[in-house]
Design an enzyme around this catalytic site. Structure first.
Site, PDB file in Angstrom:
ATOM      1  CB  THR A  46    -111.200  83.454  90.035  1.00 47.67           C
ATOM      2  OG1 THR A  46    -111.490  83.497  91.418  1.00 47.67           O
ATOM      3  CG2 THR A  46    -111.286  84.846  89.452  1.00 47.67           C
ATOM      4  CE1 TYR A 109    -119.748  96.093  96.347  1.00 49.27           C
ATOM      5  CE2 TYR A 109    -121.505  95.328  97.779  1.00 49.27           C
ATOM      6  CZ  TYR A 109    -120.978  96.301  96.951  1.00 49.27           C
ATOM      7  OH  TYR A 109    -121.661  97.460  96.738  1.00 49.27           O
ATOM      8  CE1 TYR A 135    -107.685  82.284  95.631  1.00 51.00           C
ATOM      9  CE2 TYR A 135    -109.828  81.931  94.608  1.00 51.00           C
ATOM     10  CZ  TYR A 135    -108.531  82.413  94.538  1.00 51.00           C
ATOM     11  OH  TYR A 135    -108.086  83.014  93.383  1.00 51.00           O
ATOM     12  NE  ARG A 140    -109.497  87.236  90.555  1.00 46.90           N
ATOM     13  CZ  ARG A 140    -109.881  87.677  89.366  1.00 46.90           C
ATOM     14  NH1 ARG A 140    -111.029  88.335  89.262  1.00 46.90           N
ATOM     15  NH2 ARG A 140    -109.162  87.463  88.287  1.00 46.90           N
ATOM     16  CE  LYS A 164    -105.732  79.842  93.826  1.00 45.72           C
ATOM     17  NZ  LYS A 164    -106.735  79.926  92.733  1.00 45.72           N
ATOM     18  CB  ILE A 206    -104.538  76.272  92.969  1.00 42.37           C
ATOM     19  CG1 ILE A 206    -104.782  75.090  93.930  1.00 42.37           C
ATOM     20  CG2 ILE A 206    -105.688  76.397  91.966  1.00 42.37           C
ATOM     21  CD1 ILE A 206    -106.017  75.247  94.795  1.00 42.37           C
TER      22      ILE A 206
END
Length: 293
Positions: A46, A109, A135, A140, A164, A206
């Site tokens: 990202t 989404y 992840y 997000r 993550k 990370i």
């Protein structure tokens, strides 16, 4: 996968003033973080603004980092999306020769159910020639990959080696750490709660801030992993204000303002993101001066 214990950094994509990829700056940033002592590199996540890079630019970024790294550190490559078939096809066709693992984000989404998330990563696990780091970033993706789903995937697929975890929820992170299979890595995706996660048994981070201040942040993580609580906390509280600052106006606008101060790159980002405000830049510049004094 001991190579992914410690501090990885989610590298930015630096841009020239005309918004083209700045290869020289990216090369210098790779040198900066390696010299700062981080353990591995994360490419096209990202923070790299990968959503606004063309396929040609993505390949340029990968090639530049691979060359600059020169096999010194392990590399994790971001390969994810909300179209399962497209992700599978990319994994089957991409040149992953210089990549040690892939980082794949939970579908965004679409808002799939937990079963949908499981089936998405099942297809990816069956297609990937490289180990997979899941992840989870609900802020997000608009959906939270629950610990039960992560643990189910970890138990069912040997090549799913880590997650993550960026929900910003220390309790959720602790449930993952408590119930995950042996050797499965729970990696912080949230700079602010990295140290508490490490103290709870997490494998590291990370990081975004870690590429701006790699020496201090990676040392904090190493101290935490070694159980040196007092020393690790001292570094955490020293760095902590900058973590608030870099996310104040969104990522990677904040960290690019740090790089501008360090004279490693411009602060330029691509729309729909906008460059950090002058007020924020001044806070980050002042912090950087104080940290390095």
């Amino acid at each position: 996968m001991k190579k992914f214990i410690g501090t990885g950094v989610a590298l930015v994509t630096p841009f020239n003033a005309d918004h083209s990829v700045d290869v020289t700056a990216l090369t210098n940033i790779v040198a900066h973080v390696i010299e700062g002592g981080i353990e591995y590199l994360v490419v096209l996540g990202t923070t790299a603004e990968s959503a606004v890079l063309t396929a040609t630019e993505k390949q340029l970024v990968v090639d530049t980092i691979v060359k600059a790294n020169n096999k010194r550190l392990p590399i994790i490559l971001g390969v994810g999306g909300n179209n399962t078939e497209a992700v599978v096809n990319e994994l089957k066709t991409a040149n992953l020769e210089h990549v040690d693992a892939v980082l794949s984000v939970s579908p965004f989404y679409n808002k799939p159910t937990q079963e949908g998330i499981y089936q998405h990563f099942k297809a990816i696990a069956e297609a990937s020639p490289k180990p997979i780091v899941l992840y989870n970033v609900p802020g997000r993706t608009a959906s939270n990959m629950l610990p039960e789903t992560v643990i189910r995937l970890a138990n069912d697929f040997e090549n799913i080696i880590a997650v993550k975890e960026a929900a910003g929820d220390i309790v959720q992170a602790m449930r993952l750490i408590q119930n995950a299979p042996k050797d499965f890595l729970v990696i912080s995706g949230d700079d602010m709660i990295t140290l508490p996660m490490v103290f709870a048994g997490g494998a590291g981070v990370i990081s975004v801030i870690g590429q701006g201040y790699p020496k201090e942040f990676s040392e904090m993580v190493r101290l935490g992993l070694a159980g040196k609580v007092t020393e690790a906390n001292k570094l955490h509280y020293k760095i902590m204000p900058s973590i608030d600052y870099i996310f104040e106006e969104g990522n990677p606008a904040g960290i690019k303002a740090v790089f501008e101060k360090l004279e490693l790159s411009t602060a330029t980002v691509r729309l729909p993101l906008v460059e950090a405000s002058q007020a924020l830049k001044e806070k980050l510049h002042t912090f950087t001066d104080q940290l390095n004094s």
